[in-house]
Design a protein around this motif. Structure first.
Motif, PDB file in Angstrom:
ATOM      1  N   VAL A 293      -6.962 -11.620  -4.831  1.00 47.80           N
ATOM      2  CA  VAL A 293      -5.666 -11.003  -5.129  1.00 47.80           C
ATOM      3  C   VAL A 293      -4.586 -11.717  -4.313  1.00 47.80           C
ATOM      4  O   VAL A 293      -4.894 -12.512  -3.413  1.00 47.80           O
ATOM      5  N   PHE A 294      -3.334 -11.421  -4.607  1.00 48.28           N
ATOM      6  CA  PHE A 294      -2.241 -12.088  -3.909  1.00 48.28           C
ATOM      7  C   PHE A 294      -2.353 -11.910  -2.397  1.00 48.28           C
ATOM      8  O   PHE A 294      -2.230 -12.865  -1.626  1.00 48.28           O
ATOM      9  N   ASN A 295      -2.594 -10.677  -1.966  1.00 46.95           N
ATOM     10  CA  ASN A 295      -2.670 -10.396  -0.528  1.00 46.95           C
ATOM     11  C   ASN A 295      -4.067 -10.611   0.042  1.00 46.95           C
ATOM     12  O   ASN A 295      -4.554  -9.820   0.846  1.00 46.95           O
ATOM     13  N   LEU A 300      -2.860 -15.732   1.300  1.00 43.25           N
ATOM     14  CA  LEU A 300      -1.881 -15.524   2.370  1.00 43.25           C
ATOM     15  C   LEU A 300      -1.862 -16.719   3.312  1.00 43.25           C
ATOM     16  O   LEU A 300      -0.804 -17.119   3.808  1.00 43.25           O
ATOM     17  N   ARG A 303      -0.647 -20.046   0.895  1.00 44.52           N
ATOM     18  CA  ARG A 303       0.687 -19.915   0.295  1.00 44.52           C
ATOM     19  C   ARG A 303       1.709 -19.327   1.257  1.00 44.52           C
ATOM     20  O   ARG A 303       2.703 -19.984   1.574  1.00 44.52           O
ATOM     21  N   GLU A 304       1.462 -18.129   1.732  1.00 44.36           N
ATOM     22  CA  GLU A 304       2.524 -17.427   2.447  1.00 44.36           C
ATOM     23  C   GLU A 304       2.666 -17.880   3.896  1.00 44.36           C
ATOM     24  O   GLU A 304       3.761 -17.848   4.448  1.00 44.36           O
ATOM     25  N   ARG A 305       1.553 -18.298   4.509  1.00 46.20           N
ATOM     26  CA  ARG A 305       1.697 -18.752   5.893  1.00 46.20           C
ATOM     27  C   ARG A 305       2.075 -20.224   5.939  1.00 46.20           C
ATOM     28  O   ARG A 305       2.951 -20.619   6.687  1.00 46.20           O
ATOM     29  N   GLY A 307       2.732 -22.406   3.035  1.00 46.42           N
ATOM     30  CA  GLY A 307       3.532 -22.983   1.961  1.00 46.42           C
ATOM     31  C   GLY A 307       2.895 -24.214   1.330  1.00 46.42           C
ATOM     32  O   GLY A 307       3.595 -25.079   0.795  1.00 46.42           O
ATOM     33  N   THR A 309       0.872 -24.231  -1.286  1.00 50.77           N
ATOM     34  CA  THR A 309       0.531 -24.049  -2.693  1.00 50.77           C
ATOM     35  C   THR A 309       1.329 -22.914  -3.304  1.00 50.77           C
ATOM     36  O   THR A 309       1.846 -22.046  -2.595  1.00 50.77           O
ATOM     37  N   TYR A 310       1.409 -22.915  -4.636  1.00 50.81           N
ATOM     38  CA  TYR A 310       2.002 -21.808  -5.373  1.00 50.81           C
ATOM     39  C   TYR A 310       0.992 -20.666  -5.505  1.00 50.81           C
ATOM     40  O   TYR A 310       1.364 -19.531  -5.763  1.00 50.81           O
ATOM     41  N   ASP A 362      -7.208  -1.499   1.953  1.00 58.62           N
ATOM     42  CA  ASP A 362      -6.206  -2.015   0.999  1.00 58.62           C
ATOM     43  C   ASP A 362      -6.889  -2.593  -0.232  1.00 58.62           C
ATOM     44  O   ASP A 362      -6.482  -2.352  -1.369  1.00 58.62           O
ATOM     45  N   TYR A 366      -6.874  -1.056  -3.977  1.00 53.77           N
ATOM     46  CA  TYR A 366      -6.336  -1.830  -5.096  1.00 53.77           C
ATOM     47  C   TYR A 366      -7.301  -1.791  -6.276  1.00 53.77           C
ATOM     48  O   TYR A 366      -6.925  -1.449  -7.400  1.00 53.77           O
ATOM     49  N   VAL A 370      -6.033   0.184  -9.612  1.00 49.50           N
ATOM     50  CA  VAL A 370      -5.380  -0.642 -10.622  1.00 49.50           C
ATOM     51  C   VAL A 370      -6.002  -0.488 -12.008  1.00 49.50           C
ATOM     52  O   VAL A 370      -5.392  -0.846 -13.011  1.00 49.50           O
TER      53      VAL A 370
ATOM     54  N   GLN B  71       0.087  -3.367  -3.862  1.00 49.66           N
ATOM     55  CA  GLN B  71      -1.315  -3.652  -4.191  1.00 49.66           C
ATOM     56  C   GLN B  71      -2.254  -2.636  -3.561  1.00 49.66           C
ATOM     57  O   GLN B  71      -3.258  -2.264  -4.162  1.00 49.66           O
ATOM     58  N   SER B  72      -1.942  -2.187  -2.364  1.00 54.90           N
ATOM     59  CA  SER B  72      -2.882  -1.315  -1.652  1.00 54.90           C
ATOM     60  C   SER B  72      -2.968   0.086  -2.254  1.00 54.90           C
ATOM     61  O   SER B  72      -3.775   0.891  -1.802  1.00 54.90           O
ATOM     62  N   GLY B  74      -3.073   0.269  -5.722  1.00 54.94           N
ATOM     63  CA  GLY B  74      -3.516   0.013  -7.086  1.00 54.94           C
ATOM     64  C   GLY B  74      -2.383  -0.330  -8.022  1.00 54.94           C
ATOM     65  O   GLY B  74      -2.478  -0.096  -9.224  1.00 54.94           O
ATOM     66  N   GLU B 125       9.028 -24.093   0.172  1.00 57.78           N
ATOM     67  CA  GLU B 125       7.832 -24.924  -0.032  1.00 57.78           C
ATOM     68  C   GLU B 125       6.997 -24.383  -1.179  1.00 57.78           C
ATOM     69  O   GLU B 125       6.473 -25.147  -1.977  1.00 57.78           O
ATOM     70  N   GLU B 129       6.038 -26.259  -4.696  1.00 55.26           N
ATOM     71  CA  GLU B 129       4.671 -26.381  -5.221  1.00 55.26           C
ATOM     72  C   GLU B 129       4.586 -25.831  -6.630  1.00 55.26           C
ATOM     73  O   GLU B 129       3.854 -26.350  -7.469  1.00 55.26           O
TER      74      GLU B 129
END
Lengths: 459, 418
Positions: A293-295, A300, A303-305, A307, A309-310, A362, A366, A370, B71-72, B74, B125, B129
């Motif tokens: 998942v994204f998170n 993380l 990508r987020e730490r 940068g 990759t997308y 978390d 999810y 979801v 997300q956490s 759902g 960045e 990408e």
């Protein structure tokens, strides 16, 4: 309007009580010829989704005829019953119905999505396509050509190249290793006879299920299926060929040069596990936490730490037999080495027993929460029913899904991480600008084998 | 008929509620009326970069906490940027309605205090990408960008794609981001749509409480969006690392919603989409000179576009494909379309619309679009009416008037080593 000053935006608001959810009721029948029928009513929209599941796919392809299952599947809409391809398209278009057919590794599919007011007529055409495909020679010739063009295009697509080489390294020329659509040599060999024989051998009622979800009454749907499929003759189906995966004593890099690349497509992985594993829920949670998942840790990180990759993800392909475990990351050339290093680092870390309570809850929340959003449409519901049939899931699978996820503990996650994630015996495939990345990759201390795009060893 | 409750807050935020208890979900959707067309040369890619920034936290929402909050529990979430608008959306279990509204209100009204150089540098960045992955590292990846460059003069805001250029992305500064936010991200430039399993009184109370105190902005910058005519075909041949030649065509249309745009939409269904469609039948099935074809219109507010593409089979020249495409277009201009073709195109429009209404999130997005581009969320109830009323004569006239050389842009992608 009076503004409610009692609302405190300094922190997240508390939720209300959870609202009940139940997966739609599924009615089941089995015809005498072995055909399984599943119907789930959903009257929220004037649409119906109809699917045939044939429990044979590209896994039955022999290496010399790789691509046969997929080609056979694709040819079903090239004419059926009295209708040629054009007439099929016209008649379906009038009904507001769209037809699809094809195969992936474990199964073949025929699908129709229709306005519910035209269900009867659309279903009659659907039955023709399933039961009386024409398989014209001219269509085989043309679609074969389209496949060849698709393969030609894939020579420039770095993600395609990476996926192909990765699968081939893990599975060789056998099942799961060839690619579903085959290769230029195998496609050139496929004859109409091959297609007809594949169809006759596998598209039989005792190897199939029909799933209907949407704005139709179950009894009406069952009647339609019975009327049009009860005389379908059963036949014994060839056994499913087994995969012959390779194993690797240590991790190594396979580099495929793409001189115009501005990104490296990285795949890190190895053999995974089949859908039927008793550890399915624990692995699902572990993988989501790791990179699903994204998170997740991998995304993380990369990508987020950093940068780099997308988006980077990890995946267990749960198939009828063990599909691969693979981490995918497209990253800019300059950080290829660092990205591989970070991915391997995350694969080691998840085995180290450092799963935290918050990231575990978390992730579980999810997965549990979801689910309803992923089955709003009739098409989505039909897809889930297909999974139930393909993987022989228990009838109460969706009702018990939440509790099964909830039961996964930190210890479970750490146990399956140690058992199923193996960074020290991984295949690492990188499609990128070799001139720029080969030397930095050398610093990782792993052997680097250079392959051409067809998988032949260069150096 | 959907039941819609539309109103505005005193600060200008437009709100649309559609109560629907068929699933225990709520879709929260925000359309901000700002997109790449609000950028200027030298600062392209900003609206999209800004969209990324808006997920990085706000005054009461920590860094990366936005994704985690949703997300956490759902929820699913994302945002997208286009020429004319930027949308942000999440689908949540319905008992988390307040969470969705809190998050959206916090980043609408309280974003700036959390903005840091470090966040900007990382998202810059990431966006670079994204550009590499989707445009620069894949065959034909820059096609749309090249068509836009040719179709619109450099001072017209559709001249560049939403992803922007690498150079401009590199130049983005914190002050640029602050200015962009203050100018465009405000309640009087937004539509909030809420769909699903909620109680209207409670929803309104929460919306008023979270969004009400956010102040409206000042005047908006003026934009001239009158497009100058092409003055003749613009074309290029672009040698690039591709295996098969491909013809790209771009035709100017009036803006989305205009009767001729609707006819163009129906015409694109006649041209492609199934084996009986004109281009597919002629070029792919019968002549077998193309391996794939596509025709479609884009949902653009300022001015319209009809796109067309056809990939040549091996051994076929790009000229042959062009000629075949033009022959089909000329046939329609000369002889029109059949009643049956038009009926099927209308039916397809109806089916596509039904699919969009089926899920709460896509339904909310439709409503957001109606409210933003047409000032009327209720237009979702009547959107198909002009489709149903379209005539074969209208499609023929649109083909004869718009799908012509003087109104077109052509980009021919050919293999480098050919």
């Amino acid at each position: 309007m009076t503004i409610d000053r009692s609302i405190d935006r300094s922190r997240a608001p508390q939720p209300g009580p959870p609202r009940p959810y139940r997966f739609p009721n599924v009615e089941r029948r089995t015809l005498d010829n072995g055909l399984q029928l599943l119907v789930a009513e959903n009257h929220n929209a004037p649409l119906v989704a109809v699917r045939t599941l044939v429990r044979s796919g590209a896994d039955h392809d022999v290496a010399e005829l790789a691509g046969l299952a997929s080609l056979a599947g694709e040819l079903l809409d090239e004419g059926a019953g009295d209708r040629d391809a054009i007439r099929l398209a016209e008649d379906l278009g009038r009904l507001g119905a769209s037809l699809g057919s094809g195969a992936d590794w474990d199964a073949s599919y025929v699908s129709i999505d229709s306005l519910s007011r035209n269900f009867d007529e659309a279903f009659a055409i659907f039955a023709d396509v399933n039961r009386r495909p024409a398989f014209p020679q001219s269509s085989l010739d043309r679609v074969r050509g389209e496949r060849l063009m698709e393969l030609i295009q894939q020579r420039d697509e770095p993600a395609s190249i990476a996926a192909k080489r990765f699968s081939h390294l893990i599975y060789g020329k056998g099942t799961y290793g060839n690619t579903v659509i085959g290769n230029p040599e195998s496609i050139a060999r496929i004859t109409l006879d091959d297609v007809r024989r594949y169809y006759a051998a596998h598209y039989v009622p005792n190897n199939s299920a029909i799933v209907i979800a949407g704005d139709v009454h179950a009894s009406h749907a069952f009647d339609a299926v019975s009327r049009l499929f009860a005389d379908w003759q059963r036949a014994d189906v060839p056994p499913r060929p087994e995969i012959t995966p390779a194993s690797f004593e240590s991790s190594r890099i396979y580099l495929i040069d793409r001189p115009t690349a501005v990104q490296s497509e990285i795949r890190v992985g190895h053999l995974g596990i089949a859908r039927s594993t008793a550890d399915y829920f624990a692995i699902s949670v572990m993988n989501a936490l790791l990179g699903g998942v994204f998170n997740s840790r991998i995304n993380l990180n990369l990508r987020e730490r950093h940068g780099y990759t997308y988006g980077a993800r990890s995946l267990f392909a749960f198939r009828r037999q063990a599909g691969p475990f693979v981490v995918s990351a497209p990253v800019r050339n300059e950080v290829t080495r660092e990205s591989v290093s970070e991915v391997l680092g995350e694969l080691r870390r998840i085995r180290s027993g450092d799963v935290e309570e918050r990231e575990l809850s978390d992730t579980k929340n999810y997965l549990m929460g979801v689910f309803p959003a992923t089955v709003q449409s009739s098409s989505d519901i039909a897809g889930r029913l297909l999974d139930m049939e393909l993987y022989d899931l228990p009838h109460d699978y969706f009702d018990r899904y939440r509790e099964n996820i909830d039961a996964v503990s930190k210890e479970d996650v750490e146990r399956v991480a140690r058992k199923y994630v193996d960074p020290d015996r991984a295949v690492i495939v990188i499609v990128g600008n070799a001139k720029q990345i080969r030397e930095p990759l050398g610093a990782l201390g792993m052997p680097i084998h250079e392959l051409d795009a067809e998988g032949q060893l260069i150096a | 008929m959907l039941s819609l409750d539309s109103y505005s807050l005193p600060n200008g935020l437009r709100v649309v509620l559609n109560e629907d208890h068929s699933a225990p979900l709520v879709a929260v959707n925000l359309w901000y009326h700002v997109g790449s067309k609000n950028e200027r040369p030298g600062r392209t890619g900003f609206a999209h970069l800004f969209e990324h920034m808006l997920f990085s936290g706000s005054e009461h929402v920590g860094n990366n906490e936005h994704f985690r909050y949703v997300q956490s529990v759902g929820g699913m979430l994302n945002g997208t940027t286009f020429f004319d608008r930027t949308n942000y959306f999440e689908t949540l279990p319905s008992n988390y309605l307040a969470l969705g509204l809190w998050l959206e209100a916090d980043r609408m009204g309280f974003f700036l205090p959390a903005l840091t150089q470090e966040k900007l540098d990382i998202q810059r960045e990431v966006v670079k990408e994204e550009r590499r992955q989707r445009y620069d590292n894949v065959p034909y990846g820059t096609a749309f960008e090249r068509l836009l460059n040719l179709a619109y003069d450099s001072d017209y805001s559709y001249h560049w794609p939403t992803i922007g250029s690498m150079e401009d992305l590199g130049a983005a500064s914190l002050d640029d981001i602050r200015e962009f936010f203050s100018t465009w991200y405000r309640p009087d430039n937004a539509v909030l749509t809420l769909i699903g399993d909620f109680q209207p009184d409670e929803a309104k109370r929460l919306i008023d409480g979270y969004f009400g105190p956010i102040p409206a902005g000042g005047s908006f910058p003026k934009f001239a969006l009158e497009r100058k005519p092409l003055g003749g075909e613009r074309r290029e041949t672009f040698a690039s690392p591709v295996q098969l030649p491909r013809v790209y065509r771009f035709y100017h249309l009036p803006k989305m919603g205009d009767a001729d745009w609707i006819a163009g939409d129906l015409l694109s269904s006649v041209l492609s989409g199934d084996k009986a469609s004109r281009l597919e039948r002629a070029l792919v099935l019968e002549q077998q000179i193309a391996t794939d074809v596509a025709a479609y219109v884009l949902p653009t507010e300022a001015t319209g576009m009809l796109m067309l593409q056809a990939t040549a089979n091996e051994g076929v020249t790009v000229e042959q494909v062009e000629q075949a495409v033009d022959a089909e277009l000329a046939r329609i201009a000369r002889d029109g379309v059949t009643d049956d073709e038009l009926d099927r195109a209308k039916t397809r429009a109806e089916v596509d619309f039904a699919h969009q209404l089926e899920n709460y999130d896509s339904r909310a997005d439709l409503i957001g679009m109606m409210a933003t581009y047409f000032g009327d969320p209720g237009k979702v109830q009547t959107w198909l009416d002009p489709y149903r009323a379209a005539t074969p004569a209208a499609l023929q006239r649109v083909a004869a008037e718009y799908l012509v050389p003087d109104n077109r842009v052509t980009s021919l992608f050919v293999p480098e080593n050919a």
